[in-house]
Design an enzyme around this catalytic site. Structure first.
Site, PDB file in Angstrom:
ATOM      1  N   ASP A  33      46.758  37.813  26.147  1.00  0.00           N
ATOM      2  CA  ASP A  33      45.494  37.278  25.637  1.00  0.00           C
ATOM      3  C   ASP A  33      45.841  36.254  24.576  1.00  0.00           C
ATOM      4  O   ASP A  33      46.962  36.245  24.056  1.00  0.00           O
ATOM      5  CB  ASP A  33      44.618  38.393  25.041  1.00  0.00           C
ATOM      6  CG  ASP A  33      43.127  38.055  25.094  1.00  0.00           C
ATOM      7  OD1 ASP A  33      42.768  36.930  24.686  1.00  0.00           O
ATOM      8  OD2 ASP A  33      42.327  38.907  25.532  1.00  0.00           O
ATOM      9  N   VAL A  57      46.449  32.089  29.355  1.00  0.00           N
ATOM     10  CA  VAL A  57      46.565  32.162  30.816  1.00  0.00           C
ATOM     11  C   VAL A  57      46.539  30.776  31.453  1.00  0.00           C
ATOM     12  O   VAL A  57      46.941  30.607  32.612  1.00  0.00           O
ATOM     13  CB  VAL A  57      45.446  33.060  31.388  1.00  0.00           C
ATOM     14  CG1 VAL A  57      44.097  32.359  31.340  1.00  0.00           C
ATOM     15  CG2 VAL A  57      45.765  33.530  32.792  1.00  0.00           C
ATOM     16  N   LEU A  71      41.175  39.310  34.169  1.00  0.00           N
ATOM     17  CA  LEU A  71      39.940  39.452  33.393  1.00  0.00           C
ATOM     18  C   LEU A  71      39.752  38.317  32.395  1.00  0.00           C
ATOM     19  O   LEU A  71      38.729  38.279  31.692  1.00  0.00           O
ATOM     20  CB  LEU A  71      39.941  40.783  32.623  1.00  0.00           C
ATOM     21  CG  LEU A  71      40.311  42.056  33.388  1.00  0.00           C
ATOM     22  CD1 LEU A  71      40.220  43.260  32.467  1.00  0.00           C
ATOM     23  CD2 LEU A  71      39.416  42.252  34.596  1.00  0.00           C
ATOM     24  N   ASN A  97      47.007  29.843  37.929  1.00  0.00           N
ATOM     25  CA  ASN A  97      48.267  30.371  37.397  1.00  0.00           C
ATOM     26  C   ASN A  97      48.509  31.817  37.823  1.00  0.00           C
ATOM     27  O   ASN A  97      49.630  32.186  38.208  1.00  0.00           O
ATOM     28  CB  ASN A  97      48.285  30.255  35.878  1.00  0.00           C
ATOM     29  CG  ASN A  97      48.514  28.838  35.408  1.00  0.00           C
ATOM     30  OD1 ASN A  97      49.047  28.003  36.138  1.00  0.00           O
ATOM     31  ND2 ASN A  97      48.097  28.540  34.193  1.00  0.00           N
ATOM     32  N   LYS A 103      51.358  35.097  44.328  1.00  0.00           N
ATOM     33  CA  LYS A 103      52.050  34.564  45.510  1.00  0.00           C
ATOM     34  C   LYS A 103      53.565  34.722  45.372  1.00  0.00           C
ATOM     35  O   LYS A 103      54.246  35.128  46.317  1.00  0.00           O
ATOM     36  CB  LYS A 103      51.692  33.090  45.690  1.00  0.00           C
ATOM     37  CG  LYS A 103      52.302  32.459  46.933  1.00  0.00           C
ATOM     38  CD  LYS A 103      51.905  30.995  47.069  1.00  0.00           C
ATOM     39  CE  LYS A 103      52.705  30.130  46.120  1.00  0.00           C
ATOM     40  NZ  LYS A 103      52.537  28.671  46.418  1.00  0.00           N
ATOM     41  N   ALA A 112      37.976  39.667  38.130  1.00  0.00           N
ATOM     42  CA  ALA A 112      36.738  40.120  37.508  1.00  0.00           C
ATOM     43  C   ALA A 112      35.753  38.963  37.562  1.00  0.00           C
ATOM     44  O   ALA A 112      35.703  38.114  36.673  1.00  0.00           O
ATOM     45  CB  ALA A 112      36.990  40.559  36.067  1.00  0.00           C
ATOM     46  N   TYR A 143      30.011  29.138  32.680  1.00  0.00           N
ATOM     47  CA  TYR A 143      30.514  30.481  33.019  1.00  0.00           C
ATOM     48  C   TYR A 143      30.251  30.816  34.484  1.00  0.00           C
ATOM     49  O   TYR A 143      31.163  31.236  35.209  1.00  0.00           O
ATOM     50  CB  TYR A 143      29.867  31.525  32.109  1.00  0.00           C
ATOM     51  CG  TYR A 143      30.394  32.923  32.325  1.00  0.00           C
ATOM     52  CD1 TYR A 143      31.643  33.290  31.846  1.00  0.00           C
ATOM     53  CD2 TYR A 143      29.649  33.879  33.013  1.00  0.00           C
ATOM     54  CE1 TYR A 143      32.146  34.580  32.052  1.00  0.00           C
ATOM     55  CE2 TYR A 143      30.134  35.156  33.222  1.00  0.00           C
ATOM     56  CZ  TYR A 143      31.381  35.503  32.743  1.00  0.00           C
ATOM     57  OH  TYR A 143      31.873  36.766  32.949  1.00  0.00           O
ATOM     58  N   THR A 173      27.540  45.444  31.578  1.00  0.00           N
ATOM     59  CA  THR A 173      28.332  46.627  31.247  1.00  0.00           C
ATOM     60  C   THR A 173      28.302  46.853  29.740  1.00  0.00           C
ATOM     61  O   THR A 173      28.253  45.899  28.961  1.00  0.00           O
ATOM     62  CB  THR A 173      29.783  46.447  31.729  1.00  0.00           C
ATOM     63  OG1 THR A 173      29.779  46.039  33.100  1.00  0.00           O
ATOM     64  CG2 THR A 173      30.568  47.738  31.609  1.00  0.00           C
ATOM     65  N   ARG A 184      25.152  39.988  23.678  1.00  0.00           N
ATOM     66  CA  ARG A 184      24.389  40.509  24.805  1.00  0.00           C
ATOM     67  C   ARG A 184      23.401  41.566  24.327  1.00  0.00           C
ATOM     68  O   ARG A 184      23.530  42.109  23.239  1.00  0.00           O
ATOM     69  CB  ARG A 184      25.334  41.050  25.870  1.00  0.00           C
ATOM     70  CG  ARG A 184      25.962  39.942  26.701  1.00  0.00           C
ATOM     71  CD  ARG A 184      27.040  40.424  27.641  1.00  0.00           C
ATOM     72  NE  ARG A 184      28.318  40.638  26.967  1.00  0.00           N
ATOM     73  CZ  ARG A 184      29.456  40.870  27.597  1.00  0.00           C
ATOM     74  NH1 ARG A 184      29.479  40.909  28.909  1.00  0.00           N
ATOM     75  NH2 ARG A 184      30.570  41.052  26.936  1.00  0.00           N
TER      76      ARG A 184
END
Length: 257
Positions: A33, A57, A71, A97, A103, A112, A143, A173, A184
């Site tokens: 992260d 990432v 995620l 990536n 692969k 996700a 998004y 969630t 949220r």
């Protein structure tokens, strides 16, 4: 050495709960992260089988792993709206990536994705064969469109390189490790109720949403990863609740006037 699991976006709400679940299975887990928080520190202290690297990432990765849980990307509207271009970049470059990694090492990889890909849906609930009612230039499009291109990339890598993919379209969630300032509705209501503030409802409160508890979602993700199913699947609660009822339940639980 082959690692059992790589979790991208490991410092996030779902990532933290998934990591703890995987560690409870006695597996080895590495998470990446761009940020590290107290929850990651607690897991590092508690489990020797857990490793963390502060990595983006969007940069090339090289971990020899069996399973990749992708995620990475911020699901909080407060955050992704602050940097929509980075949100899109992570959805595209970050996904490429991790797919290249899958692969290279013939890893199984799970995306996700999100219910946001359905856009302003014409009906509730949505089934997986519904293509959505989308607007690629609205405020939240960075998004939703990012998740759509991520799904497309997964299928292209599967079709061209036979990458072993899974796609979960995640609905609302909630549960432990969710940032109180996430933005949220569940955490917004809880935050305001704890502070004794009025709970703000937009509209008349009759609009309905379904909310899935985090442990149920993690169970669904784990089962999906271990099934040979290549198509998108919705993961959430099949029962919905009005926003007004949600506000009343949270007020009663917090026990504020």
């Amino acid at each position: 050495m082959v690692i059992s699991h790589l979790v991208t976006g490991g410092s996030g709400f779902i990532g933290l709960n998934l990591i703890e679940f995987l560690l409870s299975k006695q597996d080895e887990v590495i998470a990446i992260d761009i940020k590290r928080n107290k929850f990651i520190d607690n897991l590092l202290t508690k489990y020797k089988r857990f490793k963390f690297q502060k990595l983006n990432v969007n940069k090339s990765l090289d971990f020899k792993v069996q399973n990749i849980w992708h995620l990475a990307n911020n699901a909080s509207p407060l955050n992704y709206l602050n940097d929509p271009i980075n949100t899109l970049e992570t959805s595209f470059n970050g996904t490429i990536n991790v797919l290249e990694l899958a692969k290279k090492y013939k890893s199984r990889i799970l995306l996700a994705s999100s219910s946001e890909i359905y856009g302003d849906a014409d009906f509730v609930p949505q089934k997986e064969d519904y293509n959505g009612n989308v607007n690629p230039i609205n405020e939240r499009a960075c998004y939703a469109e990012g998740k759509r291109i991520s799904e497309t990339l997964f299928y292209e890598f599967h079709n061209k390189f036979n990458v072993d993919i899974r796609i979960a379209r995640i609905f609302n969630t909630y549960g432990p490790n969710l940032n109180i300032n996430d933005g949220r509705v569940v955490c917004d209501f809880i935050h305001k109720a704890l502070d004794g503030e009025p709970l703000t409802i937009y509209g008349d409160g009759t609009q309905k949403r379904s909310f899935c508890y985090i442990s149920d979602l993690i169970d669904g993700l784990y089962k999906l990863m271990n099934k040979n199913y290549k198509y998108p699947i919705n993961l959430g609660n099949d029962e919905d609740i009005s926003i007004l009822n949600l506000a009343n339940i949270i007020k009663q639980k917090v026990d504020k006037s």
